[in-house]
Design an enzyme around this catalytic site. Structure first.
Site, PDB file in Angstrom:
ATOM      1  N   GLY A  46      40.855 -68.067 -32.072  1.00  0.00           N
ATOM      2  CA  GLY A  46      39.953 -68.823 -31.203  1.00  0.00           C
ATOM      3  C   GLY A  46      38.809 -69.524 -31.898  1.00  0.00           C
ATOM      4  O   GLY A  46      38.279 -70.511 -31.411  1.00  0.00           O
ATOM      5  N   ASP A 106      32.435 -61.565 -25.264  1.00  0.00           N
ATOM      6  CA  ASP A 106      32.713 -61.193 -23.880  1.00  0.00           C
ATOM      7  C   ASP A 106      32.233 -59.744 -23.687  1.00  0.00           C
ATOM      8  O   ASP A 106      31.041 -59.527 -23.496  1.00  0.00           O
ATOM      9  CB  ASP A 106      34.221 -61.385 -23.675  1.00  0.00           C
ATOM     10  CG  ASP A 106      34.681 -61.284 -22.250  1.00  0.00           C
ATOM     11  OD1 ASP A 106      33.903 -61.623 -21.351  1.00  0.00           O
ATOM     12  OD2 ASP A 106      35.833 -60.877 -22.018  1.00  0.00           O
ATOM     13  N   LYS A 134      29.196 -64.619 -22.767  1.00  0.00           N
ATOM     14  CA  LYS A 134      29.330 -64.239 -21.348  1.00  0.00           C
ATOM     15  C   LYS A 134      28.594 -62.920 -21.153  1.00  0.00           C
ATOM     16  O   LYS A 134      29.211 -61.855 -21.112  1.00  0.00           O
ATOM     17  CB  LYS A 134      30.817 -63.992 -21.047  1.00  0.00           C
ATOM     18  CG  LYS A 134      31.526 -65.019 -20.220  1.00  0.00           C
ATOM     19  CD  LYS A 134      32.867 -64.441 -19.792  1.00  0.00           C
ATOM     20  CE  LYS A 134      33.985 -65.403 -20.084  1.00  0.00           C
ATOM     21  NZ  LYS A 134      35.315 -64.833 -19.748  1.00  0.00           N
TER      22      LYS A 134
HETATM   23  P1  IMP Z   1      35.405 -59.124 -26.439  1.00  0.00           P
HETATM   24  O1  IMP Z   1      35.864 -58.082 -27.411  1.00  0.00           O
HETATM   25  O2  IMP Z   1      35.571 -58.669 -25.004  1.00  0.00           O
HETATM   26  O3  IMP Z   1      34.024 -59.639 -26.698  1.00  0.00           O
HETATM   27  O4  IMP Z   1      36.482 -60.254 -26.530  1.00  0.00           O
HETATM   28  C1  IMP Z   1      36.331 -61.408 -27.156  1.00  0.00           C
HETATM   29  C2  IMP Z   1      37.669 -62.131 -27.211  1.00  0.00           C
HETATM   30  O5  IMP Z   1      38.317 -62.177 -25.927  1.00  0.00           O
HETATM   31  C3  IMP Z   1      37.422 -63.560 -27.595  1.00  0.00           C
HETATM   32  O6  IMP Z   1      37.455 -63.710 -28.982  1.00  0.00           O
HETATM   33  C4  IMP Z   1      38.531 -64.290 -26.877  1.00  0.00           C
HETATM   34  O7  IMP Z   1      39.670 -64.314 -27.707  1.00  0.00           O
HETATM   35  C5  IMP Z   1      38.833 -63.460 -25.667  1.00  0.00           C
HETATM   36  N1  IMP Z   1      38.198 -64.027 -24.458  1.00  0.00           N
HETATM   37  C6  IMP Z   1      37.154 -63.526 -23.780  1.00  0.00           C
HETATM   38  N2  IMP Z   1      36.818 -64.291 -22.724  1.00  0.00           N
HETATM   39  C7  IMP Z   1      37.679 -65.323 -22.751  1.00  0.00           C
HETATM   40  C8  IMP Z   1      37.850 -66.483 -21.885  1.00  0.00           C
HETATM   41  O8  IMP Z   1      37.130 -66.733 -20.897  1.00  0.00           O
HETATM   42  N3  IMP Z   1      38.853 -67.331 -22.240  1.00  0.00           N
HETATM   43  C9  IMP Z   1      39.671 -67.119 -23.303  1.00  0.00           C
HETATM   44  N4  IMP Z   1      39.546 -66.058 -24.122  1.00  0.00           N
HETATM   45  C10 IMP Z   1      38.570 -65.162 -23.831  1.00  0.00           C
HETATM   46 MG    MG Z   2      38.847 -64.737 -30.230  1.00  0.00          MG
END
Ligand code: IMP
Ligand code: MG
Length: 185
Positions: A46, A106, A134
């Site tokens: 990403g 996220d 987020k």
């Molecule tokens: P975390 O470990 O929950 O912070 O996840 C982060 C990862 O989840 C990011 O690097 C994205 O690959 C994926 N992700 C989180 N939210 C979104 C979204 O709204 N769209 C697409 N990918 C997301």
């Molecule tokens: Mg990612």
């Protein structure tokens, strides 16, 4: 896969707003890291479009490297610190000024486990640059040193973010219309 036009509910951040903000971040990083041993680490997949544009707007010499970590599916995610490295860095980061480049923070679990792991390799400094945040979804405590945009709790795609691996190429960030999105058409 759906055409993006069929599942786009709205453009959240348009291409020129993104480009302008990425340029500002690049200028700020160039000032803050002047004279440093800067290494940008892109978290695949990403972070790629953001890394490319950010790197081109950084005016000081710097290196780049790439890593990938496993992501646990929604509802299956382990607690903090459990993300697994599936592709490790090529470079030794010891004594380098590492800036992690991520698409979105996220829950925060991915970035916090990457930070914990990289910290053990003794970089000179270790900071985070994320395009999107987020905060409503946060579970792990993470500091974001450079941030593009704070967004609401909506599922977004484009500019690196995928819808089941598609649409990372779009030049804007859009919100998915979940009533129209069919992952297995
Ligand atoms: P975390 O470990 O929950 O912070 O996840 C982060 C990862 O989840 C990011 O690097 C994205 O690959 C994926 N992700 C989180 N939210 C979104 C979204 O709204 N769209 C697409 N990918 C997301
Ligand atoms: Mg990612």
């Amino acid at each position: 896969m759906n055409n993006y036009q069929d599942v786009l509910s709205e453009v959240l951040i348009d291409a020129s707003t993104l480009q302008k903000r990425v340029k500002e971040l690049g200028e700020q990083i160039s000032r803050d890291y002047a004279g440093a041993n800067l290494l940008l680490i892109c978290i695949l997949r990403g972070g790629v479009p953001f890394l490319v544009d950010l790197s081109r707007s950084i005016t000081i010499p710097h290196m780049m490297d790439f890593m990938a970590v496993s992501s646990y599916g929604i509802g299956k995610r382990e607690s903090s610190g459990s993300a697994r490295v599936t592709l490790d860095l090529q470079m030794d980061i010891r004594d380098k000024d590492v800036l992690l480049v991520e698409d979105i923070i996220d829950s925060g679990h991915t970035i916090s486990s990457v930070l914990q792991m990289l910290e053990t390799r003794r970089p000179r400094s270790l900071k985070v640059c994320a395009l999107l945040d987020k905060p409503e979804r946060r579970e792990a405590d993470v500091s974001i040193h450079y941030l593009g945009f704070t967004i609401p709790n909506r599922f977004v795609f484009g500019y690196g973010l995928d819808l089941d691996e598609f649409h990372r190429n779009l030049p804007f960030v859009g919100v998915v219309d979940l009533t129209k999105y069919n992952p297995h058409p």
